[in-house]
Write an enzyme that holds these catalytic residues in place. Sequence first.
Site, mmCIF file in Angstrom:
data_model
loop_
_atom_site.group_PDB
_atom_site.id
_atom_site.type_symbol
_atom_site.label_atom_id
_atom_site.label_comp_id
_atom_site.label_asym_id
_atom_site.label_seq_id
_atom_site.Cartn_x
_atom_site.Cartn_y
_atom_site.Cartn_z
ATOM 1 N N LYS A 11 0.851 -1.196 0.000
ATOM 2 C CA LYS A 11 0.000 0.000 0.000
ATOM 3 C C LYS A 11 0.884 1.242 0.000
ATOM 4 C CE LYS A 11 1.005 1.386 4.379
ATOM 5 N NZ LYS A 11 1.698 2.671 4.675
ATOM 6 N N ASP A 149 -2.454 -0.352 10.323
ATOM 7 C CA ASP A 149 -2.720 -0.563 8.898
ATOM 8 C C ASP A 149 -3.399 -1.897 8.597
ATOM 9 O OD1 ASP A 149 -1.548 1.846 8.310
ATOM 10 O OD2 ASP A 149 0.386 0.995 7.740
#
Length: 304
Positions: A11, A149
Site C-alpha cells: 500500500k 494498517d
Amino acid sequence: MNYVKLIAPAKINLVLAVGEKLPDGYHEAHTILQALALHDTLEIRSFPAEPGAGLSITLKCESSNMIDQLTIDQEDNIVYKAATELARALDRAVDEEIHIYLAKQIPFEAGLGGGSSDAAATLKGLSALWGVDPLDPAVIEVAAKLGADVPFFLYGGCAYFDGKGDHFVHALEPRKGFLALIRPEGSGVSSKEAYERFDEAPEYPAPGVIQEVAGCMQASEVTPWNNLTSASLCLKPELQEVFDLIEGSAKANAQVLCGSGSAVAALCNSYEDACALSTEARKHGFYSRVTSFASVGAEVLKQY
C-alpha cells in the site's frame, strides 16, 4: 477445506495526516490508503494433530532476491502473531497444525505495509479455513490490535481511516495508473523512531486539510501529502536524494513518502514513464520497483 492461497498487497498512504499524541502513546491519524499490485503470497495448510496437542503453528518465510531476508524468529513475525491472536479471540480449541508459507516481495521498513498486509492475509486465510466471516467484529478487533494498517487490508482498494488510522470510515474509488517505488539502500525507517522524532517538532495538519481529506470520494481527487516526511528525513537524510531525483525528472507528476518511509512513491503518467524513472533510480544505486494501483486487499486466490 484445509488449504488456502492468498495475496497480500502493498500500500501507499496517499495522505497521512498525523495529529497529536494520545494518552495511550499512539497518535491521532487521518489517512487515505491505496492498495498496490505489488504483493506477497501466503499459503496456509491445516492438518489434524494428536488429541490433546492443541494448536501449533509453523511459519516458513522466503524473500525474493530483490529484497533483504527476514532474520527474526517465527514467534516475532506478525504473521505468527496474527494466527495465535485470532485463535485466542475465537476461543478455538481444536487439535490442529497450521503450516504457513510466506513468499516476500514487499521490502520491509519501507512504509509499504508488507507486514500488516501479511497479517491481514493470515486473518483472512484462517477465517476461510475456520468458517468465520473475515469482517466479523472479532477479526477486525484482532486486526486493529496487531497494527493500525492491518484493518485496511481486510477491505483493500482505497479507503479513508481516522482514529489512530485504524478506523474505517469509507471507501474511495481506487486510483488507476502506474508508479515507481524508490528507496535508498541500507536500513529502513523505524515507525516508532519516526513518530518520536515527529513529536520533537510536530507539524500538525490544519483543520481544513482534514475536512478536505474526509470529503474525498475518489482517489484521483487526492493531493498526495504526508506530514511525517520531515521526521523521516531527519532519520534517513538519504531520502532527500530520492526526492531530488524524482523532482528533477519529467516522468513523475507527484511524489509522496510511503508511511514513515523509507520508500517514496513517484506517481507517473504512464507505464513507460514509470519504467524510465525506475531505471534511472537503479543507476543511482537505489532500490526501485514499478507497480500499479490496485482495487484489491488481502484476497483468497485458491482454496480446497
